[in-house]
Design a protein around this motif. Structure first.
Motif, mmCIF file in Angstrom:
data_model
loop_
_atom_site.group_PDB
_atom_site.id
_atom_site.type_symbol
_atom_site.label_atom_id
_atom_site.label_comp_id
_atom_site.label_asym_id
_atom_site.label_seq_id
_atom_site.Cartn_x
_atom_site.Cartn_y
_atom_site.Cartn_z
ATOM 1 N N TYR A 86 0.853 -1.190 0.000
ATOM 2 C CA TYR A 86 0.000 0.000 0.000
ATOM 3 C C TYR A 86 0.884 1.233 0.000
ATOM 4 N N GLU A 87 0.293 2.351 -0.403
ATOM 5 C CA GLU A 87 0.959 3.648 -0.305
ATOM 6 C C GLU A 87 0.146 4.508 0.639
ATOM 7 N N ILE A 88 0.833 5.165 1.566
ATOM 8 C CA ILE A 88 0.189 6.134 2.444
ATOM 9 C C ILE A 88 0.603 7.509 1.946
ATOM 10 N N HIS A 89 -0.352 8.262 1.428
ATOM 11 C CA HIS A 89 -0.093 9.603 0.910
ATOM 12 C C HIS A 89 -0.422 10.609 2.005
ATOM 13 N N LEU A 90 0.589 11.360 2.428
ATOM 14 C CA LEU A 90 0.419 12.370 3.463
ATOM 15 C C LEU A 90 0.176 13.722 2.816
ATOM 16 N N ASP A 91 -0.485 14.608 3.549
ATOM 17 C CA ASP A 91 -0.794 15.921 2.980
ATOM 18 C C ASP A 91 0.439 16.810 2.885
ATOM 19 N N ASN A 92 1.477 16.533 3.689
ATOM 20 C CA ASN A 92 2.710 17.302 3.551
ATOM 21 C C ASN A 92 3.907 16.492 4.038
ATOM 22 N N LYS A 93 5.076 16.903 3.615
ATOM 23 C CA LYS A 93 6.311 16.175 3.908
ATOM 24 C C LYS A 93 6.696 16.269 5.379
ATOM 25 N N ASP A 94 6.312 17.350 6.041
ATOM 26 C CA ASP A 94 6.659 17.519 7.455
ATOM 27 C C ASP A 94 6.041 16.434 8.329
ATOM 28 N N SER A 95 4.871 15.954 7.956
ATOM 29 C CA SER A 95 4.204 14.895 8.716
ATOM 30 C C SER A 95 5.011 13.603 8.688
ATOM 31 N N LEU A 96 5.757 13.392 7.629
ATOM 32 C CA LEU A 96 6.497 12.142 7.433
ATOM 33 C C LEU A 96 7.454 11.865 8.588
ATOM 34 N N GLU A 97 8.273 12.820 8.957
ATOM 35 C CA GLU A 97 9.277 12.601 10.001
ATOM 36 C C GLU A 97 8.629 12.349 11.356
ATOM 37 N N ILE A 98 7.543 13.021 11.637
ATOM 38 C CA ILE A 98 6.844 12.824 12.912
ATOM 39 C C ILE A 98 6.255 11.420 12.972
ATOM 40 N N ILE A 99 5.641 10.985 11.901
ATOM 41 C CA ILE A 99 5.046 9.646 11.852
ATOM 42 C C ILE A 99 6.135 8.583 11.947
ATOM 43 N N LYS A 100 7.248 8.786 11.261
ATOM 44 C CA LYS A 100 8.359 7.833 11.341
ATOM 45 C C LYS A 100 8.886 7.740 12.775
ATOM 46 N N SER A 101 9.000 8.858 13.450
ATOM 47 C CA SER A 101 9.457 8.864 14.847
ATOM 48 C C SER A 101 8.483 8.107 15.743
ATOM 49 N N TRP A 102 7.201 8.307 15.502
ATOM 50 C CA TRP A 102 6.176 7.610 16.283
ATOM 51 C C TRP A 102 6.304 6.096 16.098
ATOM 52 N N LEU A 103 6.454 5.659 14.867
ATOM 53 C CA LEU A 103 6.580 4.226 14.593
ATOM 54 C C LEU A 103 7.840 3.646 15.233
ATOM 55 N N LYS A 104 8.941 4.396 15.203
ATOM 56 C CA LYS A 104 10.184 3.920 15.799
ATOM 57 C C LYS A 104 10.102 3.834 17.319
ATOM 58 N N ALA A 105 9.213 4.608 17.913
ATOM 59 C CA ALA A 105 9.033 4.573 19.370
ATOM 60 C C ALA A 105 8.103 3.439 19.803
ATOM 61 N N SER A 106 7.503 2.777 18.856
ATOM 62 C CA SER A 106 6.568 1.690 19.142
ATOM 63 C C SER A 106 7.291 0.496 19.757
ATOM 64 N N PRO A 107 6.626 -0.232 20.656
ATOM 65 C CA PRO A 107 7.240 -1.449 21.194
ATOM 66 C C PRO A 107 7.392 -2.553 20.137
ATOM 67 N N TYR A 108 6.785 -2.364 18.977
ATOM 68 C CA TYR A 108 6.854 -3.361 17.900
ATOM 69 C C TYR A 108 7.958 -3.061 16.885
ATOM 70 N N TYR A 109 8.661 -1.963 17.095
ATOM 71 C CA TYR A 109 9.738 -1.573 16.174
ATOM 72 C C TYR A 109 10.915 -2.540 16.308
ATOM 73 N N VAL A 110 11.409 -3.014 15.177
ATOM 74 C CA VAL A 110 12.626 -3.833 15.150
ATOM 75 C C VAL A 110 13.586 -3.208 14.146
ATOM 76 N N SER A 111 14.848 -3.209 14.497
ATOM 77 C CA SER A 111 15.860 -2.598 13.659
ATOM 78 C C SER A 111 16.786 -3.676 13.110
ATOM 79 N N PHE A 112 17.186 -3.519 11.879
ATOM 80 C CA PHE A 112 18.125 -4.426 11.252
ATOM 81 C C PHE A 112 19.331 -3.623 10.795
ATOM 82 N N GLU A 113 20.503 -4.197 10.897
ATOM 83 C CA GLU A 113 21.724 -3.516 10.495
ATOM 84 C C GLU A 113 21.642 -3.123 9.015
#
Length: 106
Positions: free
Chosen positions: A5-32
């Protein structure tokens, strides 16, 4: 099998905030060496390294690939998008987050 799917945001500034929110989630996993945002619900019994992957090319579009569905992941994504104007696109057609996750919301 994954669903894209594609999530189309109304502006680019929202992108970084949403990405930060997702990274703060307990379900976030990071790969090298991985620039994606990956979520995994460990209550699901499978061998996938992630359930949902998000990628952005720097524009106001987030690409979302879903391998597995869960109510926990739905709530995480719903909450991260709350308060922002967005459209979720599937094959040139707008769909709701509830529609995408309908299999686990009953």
């Amino acid at each position: 099998m994954s669903f894209e799917y594609e999530i189309h945001l109304d502006n680019k500034d929202s992108l970084e905030i949403i990405k930060s929110w997702l990274k703060a989630s307990p379900y976030y996993v990071s790969f090298e060496d991985d620039n994606n945002i990956n979520l995994r619900d460990y209550t699901l019994n499978h061998s996938w390294s992630y359930d949902i992957r998000f990628h952005s090319n720097g524009s106001n579009i987030i690409f979302m690939v879903i391998n597995n569905f869960s109510k926990n992941l739905f709530i995480t994504i719903r909450d991260s998008l709350m308060g922002y104007n967005y459209q979720i696109i599937d094959d040139d057609e707008e769909v709701s987050l509830e529609y995408i996750f309908r299999s686990c919301l009953n």
